[in-house]
Structure formats: structure tokens, C-alpha cells
Design a protein around this motif. Structure first.
Motif, PDB file in Angstrom:
ATOM      1  N   GLY A  87     -10.098   0.394  -2.019  1.00 49.81           N
ATOM      2  CA  GLY A  87      -9.231   1.396  -2.622  1.00 49.81           C
ATOM      3  C   GLY A  87      -7.757   1.140  -2.355  1.00 49.81           C
ATOM      4  O   GLY A  87      -7.371   0.553  -1.345  1.00 49.81           O
ATOM      5  N   GLN A  88      -6.929   1.601  -3.278  1.00 54.21           N
ATOM      6  CA  GLN A  88      -5.482   1.457  -3.153  1.00 54.21           C
ATOM      7  C   GLN A  88      -4.772   2.798  -3.021  1.00 54.21           C
ATOM      8  O   GLN A  88      -3.601   2.836  -2.684  1.00 54.21           O
ATOM      9  N   SER A  89      -5.458   3.882  -3.300  1.00 52.58           N
ATOM     10  CA  SER A  89      -4.831   5.198  -3.292  1.00 52.58           C
ATOM     11  C   SER A  89      -5.141   5.941  -2.004  1.00 52.58           C
ATOM     12  O   SER A  89      -6.294   5.952  -1.546  1.00 52.58           O
ATOM     13  N   HIS A  90      -4.112   6.574  -1.440  1.00 48.29           N
ATOM     14  CA  HIS A  90      -4.325   7.365  -0.234  1.00 48.29           C
ATOM     15  C   HIS A  90      -5.235   8.558  -0.509  1.00 48.29           C
ATOM     16  O   HIS A  90      -5.894   9.069   0.393  1.00 48.29           O
ATOM     17  N   GLY A  91      -5.319   8.978  -1.753  1.00 48.33           N
ATOM     18  CA  GLY A  91      -6.182  10.096  -2.095  1.00 48.33           C
ATOM     19  C   GLY A  91      -7.648   9.818  -1.817  1.00 48.33           C
ATOM     20  O   GLY A  91      -8.438  10.763  -1.629  1.00 48.33           O
ATOM     21  N   LEU A  92      -8.045   8.551  -1.779  1.00 45.45           N
ATOM     22  CA  LEU A  92      -9.443   8.234  -1.513  1.00 45.45           C
ATOM     23  C   LEU A  92      -9.880   8.684  -0.128  1.00 45.45           C
ATOM     24  O   LEU A  92     -10.996   9.167   0.064  1.00 45.45           O
TER      25      LEU A  92
ATOM     26  N   ARG B 194      -5.857   0.820   6.898  1.00 45.93           N
ATOM     27  CA  ARG B 194      -5.349   0.627   5.531  1.00 45.93           C
ATOM     28  C   ARG B 194      -4.569   1.838   5.049  1.00 45.93           C
ATOM     29  O   ARG B 194      -3.716   1.737   4.159  1.00 45.93           O
ATOM     30  N   TYR B 195      -4.840   3.004   5.625  1.00 44.87           N
ATOM     31  CA  TYR B 195      -4.275   4.249   5.111  1.00 44.87           C
ATOM     32  C   TYR B 195      -3.295   4.927   6.073  1.00 44.87           C
ATOM     33  O   TYR B 195      -2.553   5.818   5.646  1.00 44.87           O
TER      34      TYR B 195
END
Length: 476
Positions: free
Chosen positions: A299-304, A346-347
Motif C-alpha cells: 500500500g501507498q496510502s496512509h489511510g490503509l 512504512r507508515y
């Protein structure tokens, strides 16, 4: 030459008039010295704001002192009376000799000139009715001898700027090394305490040493370090305030650093961090994160990640739960800690890890391997402090990485009762030779039970957590 007037009375009251405006000061406890300091600092600040030489007249308990005040802060005594003085002398002479007045007790004079103070608010220059006088030469330039002031009033030497020597033609190197930016190294005015109060009413004050120290701590905890930093909070004894320390540090780093902080309950059992913090409806834990590890890695989005952590709305950090299933039999292993750490990194820029009470557990050992900064948590209970010391020893003797962590460790001593400060200081004194820094957190009901919220703590408790986080940050 614009006139600036200052008046000091024996009851500690002071007045400064400049540009048609007047500022009245009352020193705490009728402190005469403080009133004198305030008058000098206010007058000099007014001169600096005007950028030109002004006539400064200070009346101290009825005795007048006259100077030419320069924008660089220097004061040159004016030995010659002003035209108004001369007129008064002429009138006195015409009226014939007068009987000598009885000698009055010598009034106390201003003792020193404060540096860096700014006490007079900016005022627009207004035409002055004071007769224009010739500006006397500065004391360090060739000039006629200047008579000493009429009293032992402090005079700061003016600094003369010599013309630059001929250094030849400007080269490309000198141009490259030259900047036209102004080096503004002055501190912002005081914002706290009595000095802050004066600043808010227009009397600028330099910040106190305590306020400067607080600003320095804020600068440290606001910093973003390259890569993810991992902080482990440990003690083999339960009830040593590990969870409040994790929450307190996470709140400070999250608030001042703009988020990006994860508090991770790395407990082999059901830890207490989920109970002491806000909870999202999904109820996810580290086991759910591991289950969807591949999805989160790609994933690339912090929302994940939001579906696996629990956000603390006011304190701006997230919480990763340990497994809260009381009927489950899964005990998280070292490799799972490493995998979860890789996903979280990653986040998040910072991971603050809570821990269980078993230094032999696989997840505990893996946490130490991944740690950049070690924090020993203890309360004022002697058994908690003793086990904290033994935990530090265990880590120090494990390997070279553990030895570095122990040497650079921070100890946080939490007062468990209101009257525990003396015992906290005793424990802190025993830890100080063993680690890099020790911070005492005072007793606070907001830490005793219930959800831990930074805003609910007393100001001195918040300041202690800021100091603790800054001590941690200085090791990163």
C-alpha cells in the motif's frame, strides 16, 4: 535631538516618556533596583527603535542625569546643561546669592545596565519641543575631555567601527561566501510568567532561563529524524508505569512533531495500553495487521493502516493493540515482531513500544534488537526501581547493541503518591550515574486511572513529559 525622559521614585515606581507616549512600571515589592533597570532598558530600546541619537534625561529620586543615547546602546554623559538648565541658572544668579541648602542624603543610583532587555513598546516619532543640541563625540573617538557625570551613573562604552582595510578586488570566492540575509539571533519576547504578562501589555521582556529551556525542549521533540526511530519502554516488574510513559512520550512527540507516531503494545499477553487509550470501533490488533501484511506492504496510502490502529484524536498518535482475545492461545513470536515492525515503519516515523514483564520472551528480545532508544520506566516503589535496574543490567550484558542502549538509556521515575517527590529524587540520584538522563514525573490523578489524555494533566506534569521526551529525542 529627540528627548526621552525617565523618572524613578523611591517607592519603586518608574515612568518612561518617549515620542509623546508614556509607560508606567511598578516593580514587584517596590524593588528600586528593578525600577531603575526597567527605566534604562526601556529608554535604550526606544533609542534603538528610532535609530538616531536621542537626549536621555533620567530623574532618580529628584536627581537628574543627562546623556546622549546612541542606537548601539552606548550612553555619553552631557556635562553641559541644556538651554533650559542655563535659563534656570541665570534666574538664580539674578536673584542674588542664596543660603546653602542643607545636604540631603545621597540618593541611590542605578546600579547596572541590563543587557538584551526590551521594555518600551514601539512608538512613532513625534516632534519634540526640546531644543536641538549638538551630539557629543563618542568616547572612543578623538575629542575634547568630557566631564564625568554628576553621579556614579553607569556609562556603557560606545563601540567605534573602524573603516575596513583595503583588501583588494572582490573575488568570486568572497562573493560566494557573502550573504545579504540578516542574522536575527534574538529570541522572541517572553510569553510566560510575569515577563510574559508585561510583554502582552506592550512592555517587551526577554524570556527567562526556564522559558528558554522549554523552547529548546520543544525544538528537540518537534524534530523529524531520517528513517523510523524505535523507542522501547521496559521494566520486568508490572505496575512500573510503562503504559503511562508510552502514552506520555507518544503524546508529546505526536503533538509537537505533527503526528506520525505509533504507540505499540508489544505484550505477549493482553496489555493495558488498549484500556488506557481511545478505541476505534474495529477492535483490530497486531494479529490483524499481520494477517493483511502483504496488502499493507504494497500500500501507498496512509489511510490503509487506519483500519488496524486506534487514533488518539487530541494527542495525534495511533495505538497498535496487542491481542485482546482472552481465550486465544497465540503468543506473538520474534519473527512476527520483525514483520509487524517492517509494516509499521512504512507508515510511521516513530514507534514507541510498550512491553510485557518477561525479558526472556521472544517478542521482548526482538523488540530490543529493533530499538534505537531505551527507556526504563519505574515508579517510586523500591521493588519497581530495583527491577528496573536489573532490567537495565540484563540488556547491558546481552551484547554490544544492548550495552550501547543501556549506556544511552533514559529513566522516567513516576511519583505514585502526592508525597513521593523526595523518594523519587532518591531513586533518580541512584540511577543518574548509570544512564544518560533521568526525569521525574510528579504525581497526577490524570495518570492514575482511566484514559490518558495530555490535556487532562497538570501544567507541571505536562512540562515533565516534555522534558522526558526531549531527553529521549536527544538520543535519537
Amino acid at each position: 535631538m529627540e528627548l526621552i525622559e525617565g523618572v524613578v521614585t523611591r517607592d519603586g515606581k518608574a515612568t518612561v516618556r518617549a515620542g509623546g507616549e508614556s509607560v508606567q512600571l511598578t516593580a514587584p515589592g517596590a524593588d528600586l533596583k528593578a525600577a531603575r533597570d526597567a527605566v534604562l532598558a526601556s529608554a535604550k530600546d526606544a533609542v534603538r527603535e528610532r535609530g538616531e541619537v536621542c537626549r536621555l534625561e533620567i530623574t532618580d529620586n529628584g536627581r537628574r542625569h543627562v546623556f546622549a543615547a546612541h542606537p548601539d546602546g552606548s550612553l555619553v554623559p552631557l556635562a553641559d546643561p541644556s538651554p533650559a538648565d542655563a535659563a534656570e541658572l541665570h534666574d538664580d544668579a539674578a536673584s542674588g546669592p542664596a543660603a546653602p541648602a542643607p545636604a540631603a542624603p545621597e540618593p541611590a543610583l542605578i546600579e547596572d545596565v541590563p543587557t538584551g532587555a526590551s521594555l518600551l513598546p514601539a512608538a512613532s516619532a513625534a516632534p519634540s519641543s526640546t531644543p536641538q543640541l549638538a551630539v557629543p563625540p563618542r568616547p572612543d573617538l578623538p575629542s575634547a575631555p568630557v566631564e564625568e557625570p554628576r553621579a556614579n551613573y553607569p556609562v556603557e562604552p560606545a563601540v567605534a567601527t573602524a573603516p575596513p582595510a583595503d583588501q583588494g578586488p572582490v573575488t568570486r570566492r568572497s562573493l560566494r561566501d557573502t550573504t545579504f540575509l540578516v542574522d536575527d539571533s534574538r529570541h522572541d519576547p517572553a510569553a510566560k510568567g510575569f515577563r510574559g504578562l508585561l510583554t502582552r501589555i506592550g512592555i517587551k521582556q526577554e524570556p527567562s532561563a526556564a522559558e528558554l529551556a522549554e523552547r529548546d525542549d520543544i525544538a528537540v521533540v518537534s524534530r523529524h529524524w531520517p528513517g523510523t526511530r524505535t523507542i522501547a519502554v521496559v521494566n520486568r516488574k508490572g505496575g512500573s508505569a510503562k503504559t503511562p510513559v508510552v502514552a506520555g512520550l507518544s503524546a508529546v512527540f505526536g503533538r509537537y512533531g505533527g503526528g506520525g507516531v505509533l504507540a505499540w503494545d508489544n505484550n505477549e499477553n493482553s496489555g493495558t495500553l488498549p484500556i488506557r487509550t481511545e478505541q476505534e470501533p474495529h477492535g483490530a490488533s497486531v494479529l490483524d495487521l499481520l494477517h493483511d501484511e502483504d496488502r499493507l506492504r504494497d500500500g501507498q496510502s496512509h489511510g490503509l493502516i487506519a483500519g488496524y490502529v486506534h487514533h488518539q484524536s487530541a494527542d495525534r498518535y495511533d495505538v497498535l493493540w496487542s491481542d485482546q482475545n482472552d481465550f486465544g492461545d497465540h503468543e506473538i513470536q520474534a519473527e512476527e515482531v520483525r514483520r509487524a515492525h517492517a509494516v509499521a515503519s512504512r507508515y510511521y516515523r516513530m514507534l514507541v513500544m510498550d512491553s510485557g514483564n518477561t525479558a526472556r520472551a521472544a517478542n521482548w528480545k526482538a523488540m530490543i534488537e529493533l530499538t534505537n532508544q531505551l527507556v526504563i520506566a519505574t515508579t517510586t516503589g523500591e521493588d519497581r526501581a530495583e527491577l528496573g535496574s536489573r532490567t537495565l543490567q540484563t540488556i547491558a550484558e546481552r551484547d554490544e547493541h544492548g550495552a550501547r542502549l543501556a549506556e544511552n538509556a533514559v529513566v522516567v521515575v513516576s511519583c505514585w503518591k502526592p508525597a513521593d517527590m523526595v523518594e523519587a529524587q532518591r531513586i533518580a540520584g541512584l540511577f543518574e550515574p548509570l544512564v544518560r538522563s533521568v526525569v521525574i514525573v510528579p504525581f497526577d490523578n490524570a495518570l492514575k486511572a482511566g484514559r490518558i489524555r495530555f490535556d487532562a494533566m497538570q501544567p507541571n506534569t505536562q512540562r515533565a513529559w516534555l522534558a522526558a521526551a526531549a531527553a529521549v529525542g536527544r538520543g535519537l
